[in-house]
Design a protein around this motif. Structure first.
Motif, PDB file in Angstrom:
ATOM      1  N   UNK A  22       0.809  -1.215   0.000  1.00 59.16           N
ATOM      2  CA  UNK A  22       0.000   0.000   0.000  1.00 59.16           C
ATOM      3  C   UNK A  22       0.842   1.265   0.000  1.00 59.16           C
ATOM      4  N   UNK A  23       2.168   1.109  -0.038  1.00 57.05           N
ATOM      5  CA  UNK A  23       3.061   2.256   0.116  1.00 57.05           C
ATOM      6  C   UNK A  23       3.308   2.991  -1.194  1.00 57.05           C
ATOM      7  N   UNK A  24       3.312   4.316  -1.120  1.00 56.19           N
ATOM      8  CA  UNK A  24       3.648   5.181  -2.255  1.00 56.19           C
ATOM      9  C   UNK A  24       4.263   6.451  -1.703  1.00 56.19           C
ATOM     10  N   UNK A  25       5.390   6.878  -2.282  1.00 54.31           N
ATOM     11  CA  UNK A  25       6.081   8.073  -1.791  1.00 54.31           C
ATOM     12  C   UNK A  25       5.410   9.361  -2.243  1.00 54.31           C
ATOM     13  N   UNK A  26       4.543   9.265  -3.241  1.00 56.52           N
ATOM     14  CA  UNK A  26       3.828  10.442  -3.712  1.00 56.52           C
ATOM     15  C   UNK A  26       2.453  10.505  -3.065  1.00 56.52           C
ATOM     16  N   UNK A  27       1.831  11.650  -3.154  1.00 57.66           N
ATOM     17  CA  UNK A  27       0.451  11.787  -2.689  1.00 57.66           C
ATOM     18  C   UNK A  27      -0.310  12.579  -3.742  1.00 57.66           C
ATOM     19  N   UNK A  28      -0.468  11.960  -4.897  1.00 54.48           N
ATOM     20  CA  UNK A  28      -1.102  12.635  -6.033  1.00 54.48           C
ATOM     21  C   UNK A  28      -2.536  13.031  -5.684  1.00 54.48           C
ATOM     22  N   UNK A  29      -2.954  14.158  -6.195  1.00 48.12           N
ATOM     23  CA  UNK A  29      -4.262  14.704  -5.832  1.00 48.12           C
ATOM     24  C   UNK A  29      -5.422  13.826  -6.283  1.00 48.12           C
ATOM     25  N   UNK A  30      -5.206  13.010  -7.304  1.00 49.24           N
ATOM     26  CA  UNK A  30      -6.303  12.195  -7.828  1.00 49.24           C
ATOM     27  C   UNK A  30      -6.329  10.789  -7.243  1.00 49.24           C
ATOM     28  N   UNK A  31      -5.254  10.380  -6.543  1.00 51.31           N
ATOM     29  CA  UNK A  31      -5.146   8.984  -6.106  1.00 51.31           C
ATOM     30  C   UNK A  31      -4.821   8.843  -4.627  1.00 51.31           C
ATOM     31  N   UNK A  32      -3.734   9.515  -4.191  1.00 52.50           N
ATOM     32  CA  UNK A  32      -3.287   9.448  -2.792  1.00 52.50           C
ATOM     33  C   UNK A  32      -3.091   8.007  -2.311  1.00 52.50           C
TER      34      UNK A  32
END
Length: 281
Positions: A22-32
């Motif tokens: 579930x990890x992602x270094x980004x926090x994109x506005x459409x996905x998070x």
């Protein structure tokens, strides 16, 4: 005149695997990171081999290999190359990989591992990359990935354009289509913004029918030899428009509404059901 329309139903036959859980270094506005939650976790090469073996045993056709991005926008798949080679050598599973902004050298290794198709997000607006994804890179960097895949001899390259990704507004979508014209990809997958709960864009409108139609028409004109497909990551609130989108020039559609299939048949289309990812041709 009869016309075939490919209808894709991946489901259990072609699930999605995340090498980062579930990890992602980004926090994109459409996905998070919300869409990683529904994927099968395989954080190590050994985990990937175990998951692939289980999928092969149950008769799956293949899987999407993806995951969260690191801080540079890359999905860290290169460490899985040997495991991918083993999956390809010991099973009949097809693999579609979503690699993000991988380097030229990593792309060579990934192509050499035997991956069947590559999904690449592309953007036509530097502002979108900066404001929506939070990355200080040029939109041209994404097209470089397509070029590197082509140079490395990838079998199938499937750029993805998300219509309305910038808060539901059209920004660089048509520019992205034009930029792809010289690259002539095998498949172009069109998706659209899904206002998703828990993201910054949860309250924005979905892109209009006319926005979707304009991108399809542009793709049909500028990419005459490319299959144009409506992908799975799109708002399902606009089912009423699916038939019009097909009429505008789609070659395929993922998970069409039953009413869409019925309407297309009545208009002379012949649905061809496929239990794989739409990037597989």
């Amino acid at each position: 005149m009869q016309r075939t329309i490919e209808c894709f139903y991946p489901g259990r036959s072609f699930p999605a695997i995340s090498v980062t859980g579930k990890a992602c270094a980004l926090s994109c506005k459409h996905c998070a990171g919300r869409y990683l939650e529904g994927m099968i976790p395989a954080p190590s090469p050994e985990d990937l081999l175990a998951v692939a073996e289980a999928l092969a045993e149950r008769g799956a056709n293949g899987f999407l290999l993806s995951g969260g991005s690191d801080s540079t926008g890359k999905v860290e798949l290169a460490p899985f190359c040997e495991a991918i080679k083993e999956v390809k050598a010991t099973t009949d599973l097809k693999i579609n990989a979503h690699i993000g902004l991988s380097s030229t050298e990593e792309i060579k290794r990934l192509v050499g591992s035997g991956i069947d198709s590559f999904s690449v997000d592309v953007y036509g607006s530097d502002e979108t990359v900066r404001e929506v994804l939070g990355l200080e890179v040029s939109s041209e960097r994404y097209f470089r990935v397509v070029e590197d895949l082509r140079d490395a001899g990838a079998d199938v390259i499937a750029p993805h354009i998300c219509v309305g990704i910038h808060g539901g507004e059209m920004r660089g979508e048509l520019k992205a289509v034009s930029r792809l014209a010289s690259l002539a990809p095998e498949v172009l997958v069109l998706i659209s913004l899904i206002p998703t709960k828990g993201t910054e864009y949860e309250g924005v409108p979905t892109p209009s029918d006319e926005s979707m139609l304009s991108v399809i028409r542009s793709a049909r004109k500028e990419l005459p030899g490319t299959k144009v497909v409506l992908g799975c990551m799109r708002s399902k609130l606009r089912r009423h428009s699916e038939v019009a989108l097909v009429r505008a020039g789609l070659d395929g559609i993922v998970l069409p509404a039953p009413s869409t299939v019925h309407a297309l048949q009545s208009e002379g289309f012949t649905p061809k059901k496929r239990s794989v990812c739409c990037s597989m041709i």
